[in-house]
Enzyme design. Structure first.
Site, PDB file in Angstrom:
ATOM      1  N   ASP A 135       7.278  -9.273   0.437  1.00 59.97           N
ATOM      2  CA  ASP A 135       7.757  -9.217  -0.950  1.00 59.97           C
ATOM      3  C   ASP A 135       9.093  -8.496  -1.055  1.00 59.97           C
ATOM      4  OD1 ASP A 135       6.288  -6.920  -0.179  1.00 59.97           O
ATOM      5  OD2 ASP A 135       6.125  -6.262  -2.261  1.00 59.97           O
ATOM      6  N   HIS A 136       9.642  -7.998   0.059  1.00 61.38           N
ATOM      7  CA  HIS A 136      10.862  -7.202   0.001  1.00 61.38           C
ATOM      8  C   HIS A 136      12.070  -7.827   0.698  1.00 61.38           C
ATOM      9  CE1 HIS A 136       9.438  -3.340  -1.790  1.00 61.38           C
ATOM     10  NE2 HIS A 136       8.272  -3.859  -1.442  1.00 61.38           N
ATOM     11  N   HIS A 182      12.054  -2.250   4.068  1.00 60.88           N
ATOM     12  CA  HIS A 182      11.094  -2.651   5.097  1.00 60.88           C
ATOM     13  C   HIS A 182      10.893  -4.154   4.964  1.00 60.88           C
ATOM     14  CE1 HIS A 182       8.636  -2.151   1.525  1.00 60.88           C
ATOM     15  NE2 HIS A 182       7.572  -2.646   2.122  1.00 60.88           N
ATOM     16  N   HIS A 242       8.096  -6.200   4.689  1.00 63.56           N
ATOM     17  CA  HIS A 242       6.950  -6.888   4.118  1.00 63.56           C
ATOM     18  C   HIS A 242       7.456  -8.055   3.283  1.00 63.56           C
ATOM     19  CE1 HIS A 242       4.116  -3.173   4.623  1.00 63.56           C
ATOM     20  NE2 HIS A 242       4.279  -3.850   5.741  1.00 63.56           N
ATOM     21  N   HIS A 288       8.651  -1.087  -7.021  1.00 63.14           N
ATOM     22  CA  HIS A 288       7.871  -1.742  -8.072  1.00 63.14           C
ATOM     23  C   HIS A 288       7.778  -0.768  -9.248  1.00 63.14           C
ATOM     24  CE1 HIS A 288       6.605  -4.583  -4.923  1.00 63.14           C
ATOM     25  NE2 HIS A 288       6.428  -3.502  -4.172  1.00 63.14           N
TER      26      HIS A 288
END
Length: 560
Positions: free
Chosen positions: A359-360, A355, A357, A477
């Site tokens: 941080d990805h 996805h 977001h 994570h």
């Protein structure tokens, strides 16, 4: 070769752990339960100087006690401990060790009453001969007309020493209330000090007490109960006592046992099945971790409240052509991109994103520039909180099978909920699901409307938990997670419990705004996290509305 979750308790040389028993003696005090702790003598082994509960090996002489036991028979002991035979020997060993080491004797006289203090004091001369094996507990009982009060003991824990330790024990843990009127006294041989202590006091001053992991865990368990009787009642009510076998790992605290409730436990068993203590219990950013011949993890150094230890980037591949795919390039970090490139054993041909977001996916741009790999994924329906730089070469709908290399196949599974464009990827040959933020370790994900959808999230979890044959989860994570179905069912149950709190809060408070509902629904969450919890609360309310269970008028919510 990498899956060691169901291996036997024997070490690589085939040596089984030695049967042992421990007894936790508790008593009431005005300030709460107290436990009896003994300090071991310095003997040059791993428990020298440690504060422990009375306990030790099951001796051959313990097997002859069946005729002088009261309250628990052989069949009952076997069933309770889950063994085919010899269960009562553990009970007897716990009673014997308690008498040898601290002079407390759980026994009844001919009248059926617990032995008095003066009687026990007269038996003190038996303690040293028992320890040296010069006499046995059956001989003591026959000579004194006593019966061991085994029903005073409640079995509550089963610990097995980690593989790789020089001495290993298979230990059954019992708890019992101190016999009335008897006074404890350490033996001045095996133990050099004894103290009655409140578990909370010991835990508050851990540096003053050297303790082994089972001792520390037991103190934490007792500290949750306001009374000794409460802990005993909890122990007696247990229907099943699981086996706890820590695994040796290495990390910032040095080489130590890692317990099953720690995040790294399952992964350590997979990477180090023989217990050499070489697998790490810390997430190390920028350090590649080889999880299987076809899987490498590199974690970005963007740890935070929202990202945990950092965002995981996975390299999948390593077939005959030695070609690789990257799942979730991570945040915009030149250092992380270089770490991923350095970790790749061969050319990177595909970049897949769970996805978008921030941080990805933002590192996708730099990674594509360096590799010319094909980018795959989906664009979110709503731009808020999304990575605007993400532009896939191939839009995935879900269901596509991606051949990374011969014998290395990923299948895309569309899993909306945390984000509308969320995709999980299944490494079919290893039954490993890369979950992005669909399943996180140690926490639940934030569902942030309008792109996040609680109803879709729970539905996606249910489809995955019942429709896929999975062995491992590889979250965005944290460490690898075993027992995927159990993990997903736990998340669903947690979300439904939170939904029930929303309904109860609306029933109790009446028509309310989101701000009024928040402290009631998330009273178990620190206030500093309430702004984040607000997003998931809104998602719960929207689900209730879509389920026709709640209505909203001018920002005020009430039950339908």
């Amino acid at each position: 070769m990498f899956d060691a979750l169901n291996r036997s308790a024997a070490d690589p040389e085939g040596r089984p752990p030695r049967p042992s028993a421990t007894i936790v003696v508790v008593r009431e005090s005005p300030a709460g339960p107290e436990v009896l702790l003994l300090r071991r003598a310095e003997r040059g082994d791993h428990n020298s100087g440690a504060w422990v509960f009375p306990g030790g090996l099951v001796d051959a002489g313990d097997a002859g006690c069946a005729t002088c036991c009261d309250g628990v028979g052989e069949a009952t002991a076997n069933e309770r401990l889950g063994v085919p035979r010899g269960g009562i020997d553990y009970y007897v060993a716990a009673v014997r060790e308690c008498f040898e080491e601290c002079g407390l004797l759980f026994a009844r006289d001919a009248s059926g009453a617990m032995v008095r203090e003066d009687v026990v004091a007269g038996l003190d001369g038996y303690r040293a001969p028992l320890h040296r094996g010069e006499t046995s507990l059956p001989e003591l009982c026959r000579a004194q007309g006593l019966a061991l009060a085994l029903d005073a003991l409640a079995y509550y824990a089963h610990w097995v020493t980690p593989l790789g330790m020089p001495k290993r024990f298979d230990t059954r843990f019992f708890v019992a209330e101190a016999p009335a009127g008897q006074a404890a006294m350490h033996d001045a041989a095996e133990t050099v000090e004894h103290r009655w202590l409140r578990p909370a006091d010991v835990l508050a001053d851990r540096a003053a007490f050297r303790m082994l992991t089972p001792t520390l865990t037991t103190l934490e368990l007792i500290a949750r109960h306001p009374t000794a009787a409460g802990f005993l009642a909890w122990a007696r009510a247990l229907r099943e006592v699981p086996t706890i076998q820590p695994r040796l790992g290495t990390g910032q605290q040095g080489r130590r046992p890692v317990t099953p409730d720690e995040p790294a436990w399952a992964e350590i068993g997979r990477l180090d099945p023989h217990g050499h203590g070489v697998a790490c219990y810390d997430i190390q950013t920028g350090v590649p971790v080889r999880l299987s011949p076809h899987l490498i993890r590199v974690t970005a150094g963007n740890g935070s409240v929202m990202t945990g230890p950092g965002t995981n980037t996975y390299l999948v591949g390593g077939g005959p052509r030695n070609e690789w795919a990257v799942i979730d390039p991570g945040p915009s970090s030149a250092a992380h991109v270089q770490a991923v490139l350095a970790a790749a054993p061969g050319p990177i041909r595909q970049i897949l994103v769970t996805h978008t977001h921030t941080d990805h996916s933002p590192a996708t741009v730099a990674l594509k520039a360096a590799t010319q790999a094909t980018v795959m994924g989906r664009v979110a329906l709503h731009p808020m909180w999304q990575d605007p730089s993400f532009s896939p070469d191939r839009v995935l709908e879900g269901g596509e099978r991606i051949a990374v290399d011969d014998g290395v196949t990923l299948r895309a599974i569309h899993t909306p909920g945390h984000a509308s464009n969320h995709i999980c990827y299944l490494l079919e040959e290893e039954k490993t699901l890369f979950t992005g933020d669909h399943v996180m370790q140690l926490s639940t994900v934030v569902i942030n409307p309008p792109d996040g959808d609680m109803r879709a999230y729970i539905a996606s979890l249910r489809e995955l938990s019942t429709g896929e044959d999975l062995d491992w989860l590889a979250p965005g994570h944290g460490f690898l997670m075993a027992r995927p179905r159990q993990a997903m069912e736990a998340i669903i149950a947690h979300r439904l419990r939170r939904e029930a709190k929303v309904v109860e809060a609306m029933r109790r408070l009446g028509p309310s705004t989101v701000e009024q509902l928040l402290p009631a629904v998330y009273d178990d969450v620190p206030p500093r996290l309430h702004p984040v919890a607000m997003r998931s609360l809104q998602a719960h309310l929207l689900k209730l509305r879509d389920d026709a269970a709640a209505v909203e008028r001018e920002a005020v919510w009430s039950l339908a």
